[in-house]
Design a protein around this motif. Structure first.
Motif, PDB file in Angstrom:
ATOM      1  N   ARG A 114      -5.678 -10.721   3.681  1.00  0.00           N
ATOM      2  CA  ARG A 114      -7.078 -10.079   3.098  1.00  0.00           C
ATOM      3  C   ARG A 114      -7.147  -8.866   3.822  1.00  0.00           C
ATOM      4  O   ARG A 114      -7.720  -7.569   3.259  1.00  0.00           O
ATOM      5  CB  ARG A 114      -8.216 -10.932   3.143  1.00  0.00           C
ATOM      6  CG  ARG A 114      -9.441 -10.268   2.296  1.00  0.00           C
ATOM      7  CD  ARG A 114     -10.550 -11.535   2.500  1.00  0.00           C
ATOM      8  NE  ARG A 114     -10.026 -12.755   2.244  1.00  0.00           N
ATOM      9  CZ  ARG A 114     -10.738 -14.097   2.400  1.00  0.00           C
ATOM     10  NH1 ARG A 114     -11.691 -13.797   3.300  1.00  0.00           N
ATOM     11  NH2 ARG A 114     -10.227 -14.986   2.021  1.00  0.00           N
ATOM     12  N   GLU A 153      -5.214  -6.511   5.426  1.00  0.00           N
ATOM     13  CA  GLU A 153      -4.213  -5.732   5.043  1.00  0.00           C
ATOM     14  C   GLU A 153      -4.466  -5.006   3.943  1.00  0.00           C
ATOM     15  O   GLU A 153      -4.634  -3.815   3.665  1.00  0.00           O
ATOM     16  CB  GLU A 153      -2.826  -6.402   5.072  1.00  0.00           C
ATOM     17  CG  GLU A 153      -1.734  -5.457   4.565  1.00  0.00           C
ATOM     18  CD  GLU A 153      -0.282  -6.098   4.302  1.00  0.00           C
ATOM     19  OE1 GLU A 153       0.589  -6.059   4.923  1.00  0.00           O
ATOM     20  OE2 GLU A 153      -0.529  -6.913   3.001  1.00  0.00           O
ATOM     21  N   ARG A 154      -4.982  -6.023   2.678  1.00  0.00           N
ATOM     22  CA  ARG A 154      -4.872  -5.344   1.632  1.00  0.00           C
ATOM     23  C   ARG A 154      -6.327  -4.448   1.562  1.00  0.00           C
ATOM     24  O   ARG A 154      -6.682  -3.404   0.791  1.00  0.00           O
ATOM     25  CB  ARG A 154      -5.482  -6.641   0.552  1.00  0.00           C
ATOM     26  CG  ARG A 154      -4.144  -7.395   0.224  1.00  0.00           C
ATOM     27  CD  ARG A 154      -2.930  -6.509  -0.275  1.00  0.00           C
ATOM     28  NE  ARG A 154      -2.083  -7.323  -0.866  1.00  0.00           N
ATOM     29  CZ  ARG A 154      -1.060  -7.983   0.076  1.00  0.00           C
ATOM     30  NH1 ARG A 154      -0.904  -7.719   1.357  1.00  0.00           N
ATOM     31  NH2 ARG A 154      -0.053  -8.834  -0.578  1.00  0.00           N
ATOM     32  N   TYR A 212      -5.289  -1.048   2.584  1.00  0.00           N
ATOM     33  CA  TYR A 212      -4.547  -0.511   1.566  1.00  0.00           C
ATOM     34  C   TYR A 212      -5.639  -0.065   0.525  1.00  0.00           C
ATOM     35  O   TYR A 212      -5.373   0.986  -0.516  1.00  0.00           O
ATOM     36  CB  TYR A 212      -3.448  -1.167   0.781  1.00  0.00           C
ATOM     37  CG  TYR A 212      -2.361  -1.256   1.492  1.00  0.00           C
ATOM     38  CD1 TYR A 212      -1.552  -0.119   1.332  1.00  0.00           C
ATOM     39  CD2 TYR A 212      -1.735  -2.274   2.520  1.00  0.00           C
ATOM     40  CE1 TYR A 212      -0.163  -0.025   2.136  1.00  0.00           C
ATOM     41  CE2 TYR A 212      -0.628  -2.146   3.107  1.00  0.00           C
ATOM     42  CZ  TYR A 212       0.285  -0.999   2.882  1.00  0.00           C
ATOM     43  OH  TYR A 212       1.570  -0.719   3.498  1.00  0.00           O
ATOM     44  N   ASP A 213      -6.761  -0.649   0.218  1.00  0.00           N
ATOM     45  CA  ASP A 213      -7.667  -0.279  -0.931  1.00  0.00           C
ATOM     46  C   ASP A 213      -8.262   1.007  -0.636  1.00  0.00           C
ATOM     47  O   ASP A 213      -8.857   1.560  -1.450  1.00  0.00           O
ATOM     48  CB  ASP A 213      -8.973  -1.635  -0.843  1.00  0.00           C
ATOM     49  CG  ASP A 213      -8.403  -2.791  -1.554  1.00  0.00           C
ATOM     50  OD1 ASP A 213      -7.226  -2.738  -2.229  1.00  0.00           O
ATOM     51  OD2 ASP A 213      -9.034  -3.938  -1.234  1.00  0.00           O
ATOM     52  N   ALA A 267      -3.355   1.795  -4.888  1.00  0.00           N
ATOM     53  CA  ALA A 267      -2.841   0.621  -4.303  1.00  0.00           C
ATOM     54  C   ALA A 267      -2.197  -0.346  -5.333  1.00  0.00           C
ATOM     55  O   ALA A 267      -1.508  -1.371  -5.013  1.00  0.00           O
ATOM     56  CB  ALA A 267      -4.282   0.045  -3.630  1.00  0.00           C
ATOM     57  N   SER A 270       5.539  -3.580   2.500  1.00  0.00           N
ATOM     58  CA  SER A 270       5.263  -2.913   1.245  1.00  0.00           C
ATOM     59  C   SER A 270       6.156  -1.868   0.788  1.00  0.00           C
ATOM     60  O   SER A 270       7.067  -1.427   1.313  1.00  0.00           O
ATOM     61  CB  SER A 270       4.073  -2.179   1.608  1.00  0.00           C
ATOM     62  OG  SER A 270       3.936  -1.135   2.385  1.00  0.00           O
TER      63      SER A 270
END
Length: 350
Positions: free
Chosen positions: A8, A10-11, A14-15, A21, A40
């Motif tokens: 979560r 990591e995302r 990226y968000d 994304a 990724s």
């Protein structure tokens, strides 16, 4: 549960690139039944591949804000080193520096074979830059060019003395003076930043929050907080390969086996671009000597308004500079030049 928190986090980083994304793929590439590399990938698969390796205590998402620009010309793979971040974790230690370096190099080579890349551009930040050179030293036939972002361990230096350390801390800002003294103390006892944070787990989150906001004070607060959240979440997982720092480096990110001579003697056929921040603390003297020597195909670029953490402090300028290096030697049969980000080397047609 702990891996879910890290995923979560990591995302969350990226968000920060918004709708882009949605175009990013995430994969776990198994090297054997128990070991996998988390990565990724984004960009057209018809573009030349670019593989990026992160620095110590970071993760593949530290490259996130470069990707909207890099994918204009590259098929980009961002990897978590084995034993770090979301790659498989099993506590590992080594008996020598060579054994430690081989662990990372051979893992990258196994990953290359699994994903089916024959030749690719290889970039790395800090510790990732060090491993990139080590990989190119052994498997140079697969590397089109090296993009070294404030790489650690390049410059040959004499061992730092206690007196030199004391002089440096006197001149440093208060926060870094305290941080430096702590790091000097724990380094001599083979204690990693992860070990410290785990020891004070009940206080770690608020202290880390202050530390990250101070370190990345030029970033929007929510960006610094997301980097902090990732580091904190990584503490909840078992120890992996984080003790590599003691096998590869001396205090002050000085390599036990500096790469300056290795590049000059063994990696001199591969084009190299060095990128350093305008206010970078990483020693650049070795890179400058290599560029000025004329013995290697290399150039050096400074990225404005950034220090060591260029990938998050000025990703736009860094990514635009990295686009300059698209083709090298036989990267494309119909091109006759090597572009080293401002220094063009014209090749004769065969």
């Amino acid at each position: 549960m702990s891996r879910t928190l890290l995923l979560r986090a990591e995302r969350g980083i990226y968000d920060l690139v918004g709708d882009f994304a949605k175009d990013i793929e995430f994969h776990d590439i198994f090297l054997d039944p128990e070991t996998f590399i988390h990565m990724s990938r984004c960009g057209s698969e018809s573009n030349p591949p670019l593989v990026l390796l992160h620095g110590y205590a970071a993760c593949n998402a530290y490259f996130a804000k470069l990707l909207p620009i890099l994918t204009q010309r590259y098929n980009v793979y961002c990897l978590d080193h084995p034993g770090t971040a979301l790659s498989s974790r099993k506590s590992v230690d080594w008996n020598s520096s060579e054994e430690c370096i081989s662990y990372f190099v051979e893992s990258l080579e196994k990953w290359r074979k699994k994903v089916g890349l024959e030749r690719f551009f290889l970039g790395g930040h800090s510790f990732g830059g060090f491993i990139s050179v080590c990989y190119a030293r052994k498997y140079g036939q697969h590397v089109k060019a090296l993009l070294l972002i404030s790489p650690a361990g390049i410059t040959k230096q004499t061992p730092i003395t206690e007196q030199e350390l004391r002089t440096r801390w006197k001149k440093a800002p208060f926060f870094w003076k305290i941080f430096g003294r702590i790091m000097n103390y724990v380094w001599t006892r083979n204690v990693t930043p992860f070990d410290i944070a785990r020891k004070i787990s009940c206080f770690a989150k608020p202290l880390l929050r202050i530390g990250f906001r101070t370190r990345f004070k030029k970033l929007p607060r929510n960006e610094a907080d997301r980097l902090c959240d990732h580091f904190y979440a990584s503490l909840r997982l078992e120890r992996g390969s984080e003790r590599a720092m003691f096998w590869v480096f001396e205090r002050g990110a000085r390599a036990k086996y500096p790469l300056e001579d290795i590049i000059r003697e063994e990696v001199n056929k591969i084009p190299i671009v060095f990128y350093y921040g305008e206010f970078d603390w990483m020693n650049q003297e070795g890179a400058i000597r290599l560029v000025n020597s004329g013995e290697v195909m290399a150039t050096l670029r400074h990225i404005s308004k950034s220090s060591h953490q260029i990938t998050v402090e000025n990703p736009k300028e860094l990514a635009e500079n990295m686009l300059c290096l698209l083709y090298t030697s036989d990267a494309a049969d119909d091109l006759l030049c090597v572009d080293l980000g401002g220094r063009r080397i014209i090749k004769k047609k065969k």
